[in-house]
Design a protein around this motif. Structure first.
Motif, PDB file in Angstrom:
ATOM      1  N   LEU A   1       1.989   9.926   4.735  1.00 53.95           N
ATOM      2  CA  LEU A   1       2.037  10.457   3.363  1.00 53.95           C
ATOM      3  C   LEU A   1       3.272   9.991   2.598  1.00 53.95           C
ATOM      4  O   LEU A   1       4.397  10.139   3.066  1.00 53.95           O
ATOM      5  CB  LEU A   1       2.044  11.986   3.401  1.00 53.95           C
ATOM      6  N   GLY A   2       3.034   9.391   1.423  1.00 54.38           N
ATOM      7  CA  GLY A   2       4.135   8.982   0.559  1.00 54.38           C
ATOM      8  C   GLY A   2       4.786   7.665   0.945  1.00 54.38           C
ATOM      9  O   GLY A   2       5.620   7.148   0.193  1.00 54.38           O
ATOM     10  N   ARG A   3       4.424   7.114   2.111  1.00 56.76           N
ATOM     11  CA  ARG A   3       5.073   5.871   2.552  1.00 56.76           C
ATOM     12  C   ARG A   3       4.453   4.663   1.865  1.00 56.76           C
ATOM     13  O   ARG A   3       3.290   4.656   1.481  1.00 56.76           O
ATOM     14  CB  ARG A   3       4.887   5.683   4.069  1.00 56.76           C
ATOM     15  N   THR A   4       5.269   3.594   1.739  1.00 57.87           N
ATOM     16  CA  THR A   4       4.765   2.319   1.234  1.00 57.87           C
ATOM     17  C   THR A   4       4.801   1.295   2.361  1.00 57.87           C
ATOM     18  O   THR A   4       5.815   1.170   3.052  1.00 57.87           O
ATOM     19  CB  THR A   4       5.624   1.823   0.046  1.00 57.87           C
ATOM     20  N   PHE A   5       3.695   0.610   2.533  1.00 57.20           N
ATOM     21  CA  PHE A   5       3.597  -0.421   3.573  1.00 57.20           C
ATOM     22  C   PHE A   5       3.384  -1.777   2.918  1.00 57.20           C
ATOM     23  O   PHE A   5       2.723  -1.874   1.883  1.00 57.20           O
ATOM     24  CB  PHE A   5       2.422  -0.117   4.511  1.00 57.20           C
ATOM     25  N   ALA A   6       3.940  -2.807   3.552  1.00 54.86           N
ATOM     26  CA  ALA A   6       3.827  -4.155   2.980  1.00 54.86           C
ATOM     27  C   ALA A   6       2.365  -4.609   2.935  1.00 54.86           C
ATOM     28  O   ALA A   6       1.975  -5.404   2.098  1.00 54.86           O
ATOM     29  CB  ALA A   6       4.669  -5.130   3.788  1.00 54.86           C
TER      30      ALA A   6
ATOM     31  N   THR B   1      -6.147   7.679   0.286  1.00 54.01           N
ATOM     32  CA  THR B   1      -6.072   7.342  -1.140  1.00 54.01           C
ATOM     33  C   THR B   1      -4.709   6.737  -1.419  1.00 54.01           C
ATOM     34  O   THR B   1      -3.687   7.243  -0.939  1.00 54.01           O
ATOM     35  CB  THR B   1      -6.272   8.594  -2.013  1.00 54.01           C
ATOM     36  N   LEU B   2      -4.705   5.642  -2.177  1.00 51.61           N
ATOM     37  CA  LEU B   2      -3.454   4.978  -2.529  1.00 51.61           C
ATOM     38  C   LEU B   2      -2.980   5.452  -3.897  1.00 51.61           C
ATOM     39  O   LEU B   2      -3.720   6.097  -4.642  1.00 51.61           O
ATOM     40  CB  LEU B   2      -3.638   3.460  -2.500  1.00 51.61           C
ATOM     41  N   GLU B   3      -1.753   5.090  -4.188  1.00 55.72           N
ATOM     42  CA  GLU B   3      -1.090   5.555  -5.421  1.00 55.72           C
ATOM     43  C   GLU B   3      -1.907   5.305  -6.686  1.00 55.72           C
ATOM     44  O   GLU B   3      -1.978   6.147  -7.573  1.00 55.72           O
ATOM     45  CB  GLU B   3       0.248   4.826  -5.534  1.00 55.72           C
TER      46      GLU B   3
ATOM     47  N   LEU C   1       0.852  -1.191   0.000  1.00 50.43           N
ATOM     48  CA  LEU C   1       0.000   0.000   0.000  1.00 50.43           C
ATOM     49  C   LEU C   1       0.887   1.240   0.000  1.00 50.43           C
ATOM     50  O   LEU C   1       1.649   1.457   0.938  1.00 50.43           O
ATOM     51  CB  LEU C   1      -0.879   0.028   1.255  1.00 50.43           C
ATOM     52  N   THR C   2       0.785   2.046  -1.072  1.00 48.65           N
ATOM     53  CA  THR C   2       1.528   3.305  -1.108  1.00 48.65           C
ATOM     54  C   THR C   2       0.549   4.461  -0.931  1.00 48.65           C
ATOM     55  O   THR C   2      -0.377   4.625  -1.727  1.00 48.65           O
ATOM     56  CB  THR C   2       2.295   3.453  -2.441  1.00 48.65           C
TER      57      THR C   2
END
Ligand code: PGA
Ligand code: ZN
Length: 411
Positions: A73-78, A27-29, A3-4
Protein backbone atom coordinates in the motif's frame (compact mmCIF):
# COMPACT_ATOMS: atom_id res chain seq x y z
CA UNK A 1 6.66 2.75 -16.22
CA UNK A 2 6.43 3.00 -12.46
CA UNK A 3 3.55 1.52 -10.48
CA UNK A 4 2.21 3.36 -7.43
CA UNK A 5 -0.17 1.17 -5.44
CA UNK A 6 -3.29 3.00 -4.25
CA UNK A 7 -5.28 0.03 -2.96
CA UNK A 8 -4.97 -3.72 -2.52
CA UNK A 9 -7.74 -6.21 -1.79
CA UNK A 10 -7.33 -9.91 -1.05
CA UNK A 11 -10.47 -12.03 -0.80
CA UNK A 12 -11.48 -15.69 -0.72
CA UNK A 13 -13.35 -16.83 -3.83
CA UNK A 14 -14.28 -20.30 -5.11
CA UNK A 15 -12.51 -22.46 -7.67
CA UNK A 16 -14.02 -25.02 -10.02
CA UNK A 17 -13.64 -27.78 -7.44
CA UNK A 18 -15.69 -25.88 -4.87
CA UNK A 19 -12.65 -24.99 -2.78
CA UNK A 20 -11.60 -21.58 -1.58
CA UNK A 21 -8.82 -19.81 -3.40
CA UNK A 22 -7.40 -16.27 -3.30
CA UNK A 23 -8.42 -13.36 -5.51
CA UNK A 24 -6.47 -10.11 -5.50
CA UNK A 25 -7.35 -6.67 -6.77
CA UNK A 26 -4.74 -3.97 -7.23
CA UNK A 27 -5.55 -0.33 -8.05
CA UNK A 28 -2.83 2.12 -9.08
CA UNK A 29 -2.65 5.83 -8.37
CA UNK A 30 -4.14 6.84 -11.73
CA UNK A 31 -7.14 4.53 -11.19
CA UNK A 32 -5.92 1.69 -13.43
CA UNK A 33 -6.97 -1.57 -11.79
CA UNK A 34 -6.50 -5.29 -12.24
CA UNK A 35 -7.72 -8.53 -10.74
CA UNK A 36 -6.34 -12.06 -10.65
CA UNK A 37 -6.84 -15.38 -8.86
CA UNK A 38 -4.86 -18.50 -7.99
CA UNK A 39 -5.66 -21.89 -9.52
CA UNK A 40 -4.97 -25.02 -7.46
CA UNK A 41 -3.74 -28.56 -8.00
CA UNK A 42 -5.52 -31.67 -6.71
CA UNK A 43 -2.15 -32.70 -5.34
CA UNK A 44 0.81 -30.37 -5.98
CA UNK A 45 4.03 -31.87 -7.32
CA UNK A 46 6.81 -32.55 -4.81
CA UNK A 47 9.06 -29.83 -6.26
CA UNK A 48 6.44 -27.07 -6.13
CA UNK A 49 6.74 -24.02 -3.93
CA UNK A 50 4.35 -24.18 -0.97
CA UNK A 51 0.80 -22.81 -0.81
CA UNK A 52 -0.84 -21.43 2.33
CA UNK A 53 -3.83 -23.38 3.72
CA UNK A 54 -6.86 -21.10 3.55
CA UNK A 55 -8.88 -22.10 6.62
CA UNK A 56 -8.80 -18.83 8.55
CA UNK A 57 -8.57 -16.65 5.45
CA UNK A 58 -11.69 -18.24 3.94
CA UNK A 59 -13.67 -17.52 7.09
CA UNK A 60 -12.60 -13.94 7.70
CA UNK A 61 -10.61 -12.90 4.63
CA UNK A 62 -8.45 -10.31 6.36
CA UNK A 63 -5.46 -10.78 8.67
CA UNK A 64 -3.80 -13.64 6.79
CA UNK A 65 -2.75 -11.55 3.79
CA UNK A 66 -2.06 -8.38 5.81
CA UNK A 67 1.77 -8.55 5.64
CA UNK A 68 1.61 -8.39 1.85
CA UNK A 69 -1.18 -5.81 1.66
CA UNK A 70 0.41 -3.49 4.21
CA UNK A 71 3.81 -3.58 2.50
CA UNK A 72 2.38 -2.83 -0.94
CA UNK A 73 0.00 0.00 0.00
CA UNK A 74 1.27 3.43 -1.04
CA UNK A 75 4.56 2.08 -2.40
CA UNK A 76 5.97 2.95 -5.82
CA UNK A 77 7.71 0.25 -7.83
CA UNK A 78 9.88 0.75 -10.90
CA UNK A 79 7.85 -1.92 -12.71
CA UNK A 80 6.34 -5.38 -12.31
CA UNK A 81 9.74 -6.90 -11.53
CA UNK A 82 10.15 -4.70 -8.48
CA UNK A 83 6.59 -5.38 -7.39
CA UNK A 84 7.07 -9.16 -7.74
CA UNK A 85 10.44 -9.10 -5.95
CA UNK A 86 8.74 -7.44 -2.99
CA UNK A 87 5.99 -10.07 -3.05
CA UNK A 88 8.56 -12.85 -2.92
CA UNK A 89 10.54 -11.23 -0.09
CA UNK A 90 7.51 -10.47 2.11
CA UNK A 91 5.94 -13.88 1.44
CA UNK A 92 9.17 -15.56 2.52
CA UNK A 93 9.34 -13.48 5.71
CA UNK A 94 5.70 -14.04 6.60
CA UNK A 95 5.38 -17.66 5.47
CA UNK A 96 2.79 -16.96 2.77
CA UNK A 97 2.62 -19.24 -0.27
CA UNK A 98 2.18 -18.90 -4.02
CA UNK A 99 -1.61 -18.77 -3.66
CA UNK A 100 -1.11 -15.28 -2.17
CA UNK A 101 1.74 -13.99 -4.35
CA UNK A 102 0.36 -15.13 -7.72
CA UNK A 103 -3.04 -13.36 -7.58
CA UNK A 104 -1.27 -10.13 -6.60
CA UNK A 105 1.21 -10.53 -9.43
CA UNK A 106 -1.62 -11.20 -11.93
CA UNK A 107 -3.63 -8.23 -10.65
CA UNK A 108 -0.60 -5.92 -10.81
CA UNK A 109 0.21 -7.08 -14.38
CA UNK A 110 -3.32 -6.24 -15.46
CA UNK A 111 -3.26 -2.90 -13.66
CA UNK A 112 0.11 -2.07 -15.24
CA UNK A 113 -1.22 -2.99 -18.70
CA UNK A 114 -4.28 -0.80 -18.12
CA UNK A 115 -2.09 2.07 -16.95
CA UNK A 116 0.02 1.74 -20.10
CA UNK A 117 -3.20 1.45 -22.17
CA UNK A 118 -1.94 -1.80 -23.63
CA UNK A 119 -3.73 -5.12 -24.07
CA UNK A 120 -2.48 -7.63 -21.48
CA UNK A 121 -0.68 -9.83 -24.01
CA UNK A 122 1.04 -6.79 -25.52
CA UNK A 123 2.18 -5.53 -22.14
CA UNK A 124 3.53 -8.98 -21.17
CA UNK A 125 5.34 -9.40 -24.50
CA UNK A 126 7.05 -6.06 -24.02
CA UNK A 127 8.04 -7.04 -20.49
CA UNK A 128 9.42 -10.38 -21.68
CA UNK A 129 10.97 -9.04 -24.88
CA UNK A 130 9.16 -11.71 -26.91
CA UNK A 131 7.19 -11.83 -30.18
CA UNK A 132 3.52 -12.64 -29.56
CA UNK A 133 1.96 -15.50 -31.52
CA UNK A 134 -1.15 -17.68 -31.25
CA UNK A 135 -0.53 -20.92 -29.33
CA UNK A 136 -2.33 -24.19 -30.09
CA UNK A 137 -4.64 -25.64 -27.44
CA UNK A 138 -3.82 -28.98 -25.80
CA UNK A 139 -7.29 -30.52 -25.60
CA UNK A 140 -8.02 -32.81 -22.66
CA UNK A 141 -10.26 -35.59 -24.05
CA UNK A 142 -9.76 -38.45 -21.58
CA UNK A 143 -8.81 -38.09 -17.91
CA UNK A 144 -7.33 -40.55 -15.42
CA UNK A 145 -4.55 -40.71 -12.85
CA UNK A 146 -5.33 -38.89 -9.62
CA UNK A 147 -7.95 -36.91 -11.55
CA UNK A 148 -10.07 -40.08 -11.47
CA UNK A 149 -10.25 -40.50 -7.71
CA UNK A 150 -8.26 -41.54 -4.69
CA UNK A 151 -6.58 -44.52 -6.33
CA UNK A 152 -4.72 -43.21 -9.38
CA UNK A 153 -5.87 -44.90 -12.56
CA UNK A 154 -3.62 -44.65 -15.60
CA UNK A 155 -2.40 -41.52 -17.37
CA UNK A 156 -3.76 -38.23 -16.04
CA UNK A 157 -4.67 -36.84 -19.46
CA UNK A 158 -4.95 -38.07 -23.03
CA UNK A 159 -5.11 -35.07 -25.30
CA UNK A 160 -5.67 -33.85 -28.82
CA UNK A 161 -2.84 -31.76 -30.19
CA UNK A 162 -4.15 -29.69 -33.13
CA UNK A 163 -1.68 -27.51 -35.00
CA UNK A 164 -3.64 -25.71 -37.69
CA UNK A 165 -3.06 -22.32 -39.24
CA UNK A 166 -5.70 -20.64 -37.06
CA UNK A 167 -7.13 -21.01 -33.58
CA UNK A 168 -10.59 -21.21 -35.19
CA UNK A 169 -9.52 -24.37 -37.04
CA UNK A 170 -7.91 -25.80 -33.91
CA UNK A 171 -11.13 -25.26 -31.95
CA UNK A 172 -13.32 -26.67 -34.72
CA UNK A 173 -11.42 -29.95 -34.92
CA UNK A 174 -11.20 -30.18 -31.12
CA UNK A 175 -14.98 -29.88 -30.81
CA UNK A 176 -15.63 -32.30 -33.65
CA UNK A 177 -13.51 -35.04 -32.11
CA UNK A 178 -14.41 -34.41 -28.46
CA UNK A 179 -18.11 -34.55 -29.33
CA UNK A 180 -17.63 -37.67 -31.47
CA UNK A 181 -15.86 -39.42 -28.59
CA UNK A 182 -18.67 -38.51 -26.20
CA UNK A 183 -21.27 -39.77 -28.70
CA UNK A 184 -19.43 -43.08 -29.06
CA UNK A 185 -19.37 -43.56 -25.29
CA UNK A 186 -23.12 -42.90 -25.15
CA UNK A 187 -23.86 -45.23 -28.06
CA UNK A 188 -21.91 -48.00 -26.41
CA UNK A 189 -23.60 -47.20 -23.07
CA UNK A 190 -20.18 -46.86 -21.43
CA UNK A 191 -20.18 -45.22 -18.04
CA UNK A 192 -18.23 -41.98 -17.92
CA UNK A 193 -18.10 -38.68 -16.08
CA UNK A 194 -16.37 -35.34 -16.57
CA UNK A 195 -13.10 -34.71 -14.67
CA UNK A 196 -12.12 -31.45 -12.98
CA UNK A 197 -10.22 -30.40 -16.08
CA UNK A 198 -13.19 -31.36 -18.31
CA UNK A 199 -11.81 -34.61 -19.69
CA UNK A 200 -13.93 -37.74 -20.02
CA UNK A 201 -13.35 -40.28 -17.23
CA UNK A 202 -14.29 -43.67 -18.67
CA UNK A 203 -15.01 -46.40 -16.15
CA UNK A 204 -12.60 -49.31 -16.36
CA UNK A 205 -10.81 -48.18 -19.56
CA UNK A 206 -7.02 -48.63 -19.78
CA UNK A 207 -4.84 -45.73 -20.90
CA UNK A 208 -3.61 -47.84 -23.81
CA UNK A 209 -7.14 -48.41 -25.08
CA UNK A 210 -8.01 -44.71 -24.79
CA UNK A 211 -4.85 -43.61 -26.61
CA UNK A 212 -5.67 -46.06 -29.40
CA UNK A 213 -9.25 -44.79 -29.57
CA UNK A 214 -8.19 -41.18 -29.91
CA UNK A 215 -5.40 -41.99 -32.38
CA UNK A 216 -7.96 -43.77 -34.52
CA UNK A 217 -10.05 -40.60 -34.76
CA UNK A 218 -7.11 -38.31 -35.52
CA UNK A 219 -5.58 -40.49 -38.22
CA UNK A 220 -7.35 -38.68 -41.06
CA UNK A 221 -5.93 -35.30 -40.21
CA UNK A 222 -2.30 -35.91 -41.16
CA UNK A 223 0.25 -33.87 -39.30
CA UNK A 224 -2.13 -31.08 -38.28
CA UNK A 225 -3.57 -33.21 -35.47
CA UNK A 226 -1.77 -35.49 -33.06
CA UNK A 227 -2.30 -37.29 -29.76
CA UNK A 228 -0.54 -36.41 -26.51
CA UNK A 229 -0.45 -37.81 -22.99
CA UNK A 230 0.25 -36.41 -19.53
CA UNK A 231 1.42 -39.46 -17.58
CA UNK A 232 1.82 -37.38 -14.37
CA UNK A 233 4.08 -40.25 -13.32
CA UNK A 234 5.11 -38.73 -9.99
CA UNK A 235 1.59 -39.46 -8.76
CA UNK A 236 1.67 -43.06 -10.02
CA UNK A 237 4.84 -43.95 -8.16
CA UNK A 238 4.75 -46.52 -5.37
CA UNK A 239 6.81 -46.34 -2.18
CA UNK A 240 9.23 -48.80 -3.82
CA UNK A 241 9.82 -46.48 -6.80
CA UNK A 242 7.75 -48.52 -9.28
CA UNK A 243 4.82 -47.14 -11.27
CA UNK A 244 1.17 -48.10 -10.91
CA UNK A 245 -0.54 -48.25 -14.30
CA UNK A 246 -4.11 -49.46 -13.89
CA UNK A 247 -3.94 -52.89 -12.25
CA UNK A 248 -0.25 -53.34 -13.18
CA UNK A 249 2.91 -52.27 -11.39
CA UNK A 250 5.83 -51.48 -13.70
CA UNK A 251 9.52 -50.71 -13.24
CA UNK A 252 10.74 -47.41 -14.72
CA UNK A 253 12.29 -49.32 -17.64
CA UNK A 254 9.03 -51.13 -18.32
CA UNK A 255 7.12 -47.86 -18.24
CA UNK A 256 9.62 -46.37 -20.70
CA UNK A 257 9.13 -49.36 -23.00
CA UNK A 258 5.35 -49.03 -22.72
CA UNK A 259 5.46 -45.33 -23.65
CA UNK A 260 7.79 -45.97 -26.58
CA UNK A 261 5.51 -48.72 -27.81
CA UNK A 262 2.47 -46.40 -27.60
CA UNK A 263 4.39 -43.64 -29.35
CA UNK A 264 5.30 -45.95 -32.23
CA UNK A 265 1.87 -47.57 -32.54
CA UNK A 266 -0.10 -44.34 -32.29
CA UNK A 267 2.27 -41.57 -33.39
CA UNK A 268 2.23 -39.70 -30.09
CA UNK A 269 3.50 -36.15 -30.54
CA UNK A 270 3.53 -35.04 -26.90
CA UNK A 271 4.52 -36.93 -23.71
CA UNK A 272 4.36 -35.02 -20.41
CA UNK A 273 5.89 -36.19 -17.13
CA UNK A 274 6.61 -39.77 -18.27
CA UNK A 275 8.62 -40.40 -15.08
CA UNK A 276 9.03 -39.05 -11.61
CA UNK A 277 11.68 -36.25 -11.44
CA UNK A 278 14.18 -38.51 -9.63
CA UNK A 279 14.37 -40.86 -12.63
CA UNK A 280 16.63 -38.43 -14.54
CA UNK A 281 18.30 -41.16 -16.61
CA UNK A 282 14.98 -42.41 -17.93
CA UNK A 283 13.98 -38.86 -18.83
CA UNK A 284 17.19 -38.32 -20.81
CA UNK A 285 16.88 -41.66 -22.62
CA UNK A 286 13.25 -41.11 -23.63
CA UNK A 287 13.94 -37.53 -24.77
CA UNK A 288 16.71 -38.81 -27.01
CA UNK A 289 14.64 -41.75 -28.25
CA UNK A 290 11.61 -39.59 -29.18
CA UNK A 291 13.62 -36.67 -30.53
CA UNK A 292 12.14 -35.25 -33.72
CA UNK A 293 8.98 -37.35 -33.24
CA UNK A 294 7.43 -36.32 -29.93
CA UNK A 295 8.03 -33.58 -27.39
CA UNK A 296 8.96 -34.83 -23.92
CA UNK A 297 7.51 -32.22 -21.58
CA UNK A 298 8.62 -31.41 -18.02
CA UNK A 299 5.84 -30.31 -15.64
CA UNK A 300 6.56 -31.70 -12.16
CA UNK A 301 10.16 -32.14 -13.41
CA UNK A 302 10.98 -28.42 -13.80
CA UNK A 303 8.19 -27.00 -11.61
CA UNK A 304 8.37 -23.71 -13.60
CA UNK A 305 11.72 -22.88 -12.02
CA UNK A 306 14.47 -21.35 -14.20
CA UNK A 307 17.11 -22.95 -11.94
CA UNK A 308 15.91 -26.48 -12.65
CA UNK A 309 15.95 -26.39 -16.45
CA UNK A 310 18.13 -29.08 -18.01
CA UNK A 311 17.75 -29.50 -21.76
CA UNK A 312 19.13 -33.05 -21.73
CA UNK A 313 16.11 -34.21 -19.74
CA UNK A 314 13.21 -32.94 -21.85
CA UNK A 315 12.39 -31.13 -25.09
CA UNK A 316 9.65 -28.85 -23.71
CA UNK A 317 8.57 -27.20 -20.47
CA UNK A 318 5.11 -26.83 -18.98
CA UNK A 319 4.81 -23.34 -17.48
CA UNK A 320 2.40 -23.04 -14.56
CA UNK A 321 2.39 -19.54 -13.04
CA UNK A 322 1.09 -21.02 -9.78
CA UNK A 323 4.26 -23.13 -9.51
CA UNK A 324 6.45 -20.06 -10.02
CA UNK A 325 4.44 -17.81 -7.70
CA UNK A 326 4.85 -14.61 -9.74
CA UNK A 327 4.69 -13.55 -13.38
CA UNK A 328 8.30 -12.35 -13.25
CA UNK A 329 9.45 -15.83 -12.22
CA UNK A 330 7.21 -17.46 -14.83
CA UNK A 331 8.74 -15.26 -17.55
CA UNK A 332 12.24 -16.07 -16.25
CA UNK A 333 11.52 -19.81 -16.51
CA UNK A 334 10.12 -19.29 -20.02
CA UNK A 335 13.20 -17.33 -21.09
CA UNK A 336 15.62 -19.88 -19.64
CA UNK A 337 13.72 -22.73 -21.28
CA UNK A 338 13.65 -21.01 -24.66
CA UNK A 339 17.36 -20.24 -24.36
CA UNK A 340 17.96 -23.94 -23.70
CA UNK A 341 16.05 -24.87 -26.87
CA UNK A 342 12.91 -26.17 -25.17
CA UNK A 343 9.42 -25.70 -26.61
CA UNK A 344 7.03 -23.72 -24.37
CA UNK A 345 3.61 -24.81 -23.10
CA UNK A 346 1.57 -22.64 -20.72
CA UNK A 347 -0.80 -24.55 -18.45
CA UNK A 348 -3.91 -24.44 -16.28
CA UNK A 349 -4.30 -26.44 -13.02
CA UNK A 350 -7.00 -28.95 -12.18
CA UNK A 351 -8.78 -26.39 -9.97
CA UNK A 352 -9.42 -23.21 -11.97
CA UNK A 353 -11.39 -20.00 -11.73
CA UNK A 354 -12.79 -17.84 -14.54
CA UNK A 355 -9.37 -16.13 -14.79
CA UNK A 356 -8.01 -16.27 -18.36
CA UNK A 357 -4.54 -14.82 -17.73
CA UNK A 358 -2.75 -17.95 -19.01
CA UNK A 359 -4.22 -17.37 -22.48
CA UNK A 360 -2.73 -13.89 -22.74
CA UNK A 361 0.52 -15.14 -21.26
CA UNK A 362 0.79 -17.96 -23.82
CA UNK A 363 0.18 -15.46 -26.64
CA UNK A 364 2.66 -12.96 -25.19
CA UNK A 365 5.58 -15.38 -25.11
CA UNK A 366 4.61 -17.06 -28.37
CA UNK A 367 4.24 -20.44 -26.64
CA UNK A 368 3.67 -23.38 -28.95
CA UNK A 369 0.88 -24.75 -26.73
CA UNK A 370 -1.60 -23.66 -24.08
CA UNK A 371 -3.21 -26.33 -21.91
CA UNK A 372 -6.73 -25.33 -20.91
CA UNK A 373 -8.59 -28.63 -20.41
CA UNK A 374 -11.55 -29.99 -22.36
CA UNK A 375 -14.23 -27.84 -24.05
CA UNK A 376 -16.73 -28.15 -21.17
CA UNK A 377 -17.51 -26.25 -17.91
CA UNK A 378 -17.35 -22.49 -17.33
CA UNK A 379 -13.84 -22.28 -15.91
CA UNK A 380 -12.35 -23.96 -19.02
CA UNK A 381 -14.80 -22.38 -21.51
CA UNK A 382 -13.74 -18.92 -20.26
CA UNK A 383 -10.24 -19.77 -21.53
CA UNK A 384 -11.38 -21.24 -24.83
CA UNK A 385 -13.34 -18.05 -25.41
CA UNK A 386 -10.42 -15.80 -24.52
CA UNK A 387 -8.28 -17.68 -27.08
CA UNK A 388 -10.97 -17.10 -29.70
CA UNK A 389 -10.97 -13.38 -28.85
CA UNK A 390 -7.20 -13.15 -29.01
CA UNK A 391 -7.28 -15.04 -32.32
CA UNK A 392 -9.22 -12.18 -33.94
CA UNK A 393 -6.04 -10.14 -33.88
CA UNK A 394 -4.72 -10.60 -37.39
CA UNK A 395 -1.19 -9.69 -36.49
CA UNK A 396 -0.99 -12.82 -34.33
CA UNK A 397 0.13 -15.68 -36.53
CA UNK A 398 -0.43 -19.23 -35.24
CA UNK A 399 2.80 -20.84 -34.06
CA UNK A 400 4.08 -22.97 -36.95
CA UNK A 401 5.20 -26.37 -35.70
CA UNK A 402 7.39 -26.88 -38.73
CA UNK A 403 9.38 -23.78 -38.07
CA UNK A 404 10.21 -24.49 -34.48
CA UNK A 405 11.76 -27.32 -32.59
CA UNK A 406 10.03 -30.66 -32.48
CA UNK A 407 13.07 -31.95 -30.66
CA UNK A 408 16.19 -29.99 -29.80
CA UNK A 409 18.26 -31.03 -32.85
CA UNK A 410 16.24 -29.27 -35.45
CA UNK A 411 16.00 -26.10 -33.36
P1 PGA B 1 -2.60 -30.35 -11.70
O1 PGA B 1 -2.14 -30.67 -13.19
O2 PGA B 1 -3.58 -31.41 -11.30
O3 PGA B 1 -1.30 -30.46 -10.94
O4 PGA B 1 -3.17 -28.99 -11.68
C1 PGA B 1 -2.86 -30.28 -14.30
C2 PGA B 1 -2.05 -30.53 -15.55
O5 PGA B 1 -0.82 -30.85 -15.50
O6 PGA B 1 -2.63 -30.42 -16.63
ZN1 ZN C 1 1.08 -32.38 -15.83
Amino acid sequence: VSLTVASVALRPILDSRGQHTVEAEVTLEDGAAGRGSAPAAIRPGRRERPVTPLGKFALRGDAVGAPLRDTLLGRTFAGLEGFDATLVRVAEESGLGTNFTLPLSLAASRAAAAQARRPLHGYLAELAGTDPAMPHPLVNVFSGGIHSGLVPNGFQQIMLVPENASIGDDVAVALKIFNAVQRRLRTRAERYSLSDSSGLLVDGASSGRLVAELADLTAYHGNTLGVGVDVAAEHLQTAGGRYRLGPRELSGDDLAAEIERLSVDHDLVYVEDPFSPEDAELWAELTAALSGRALVVGDDLFATDSERIEPALASAILLKPSQAGTITRTLAAAAAAREAGLALCVSHRSGETEDTFICDLAVAIGARFVKIGGPRRGDRIAKWNQLLRLGENESLIAVDPFEITAGKEDG
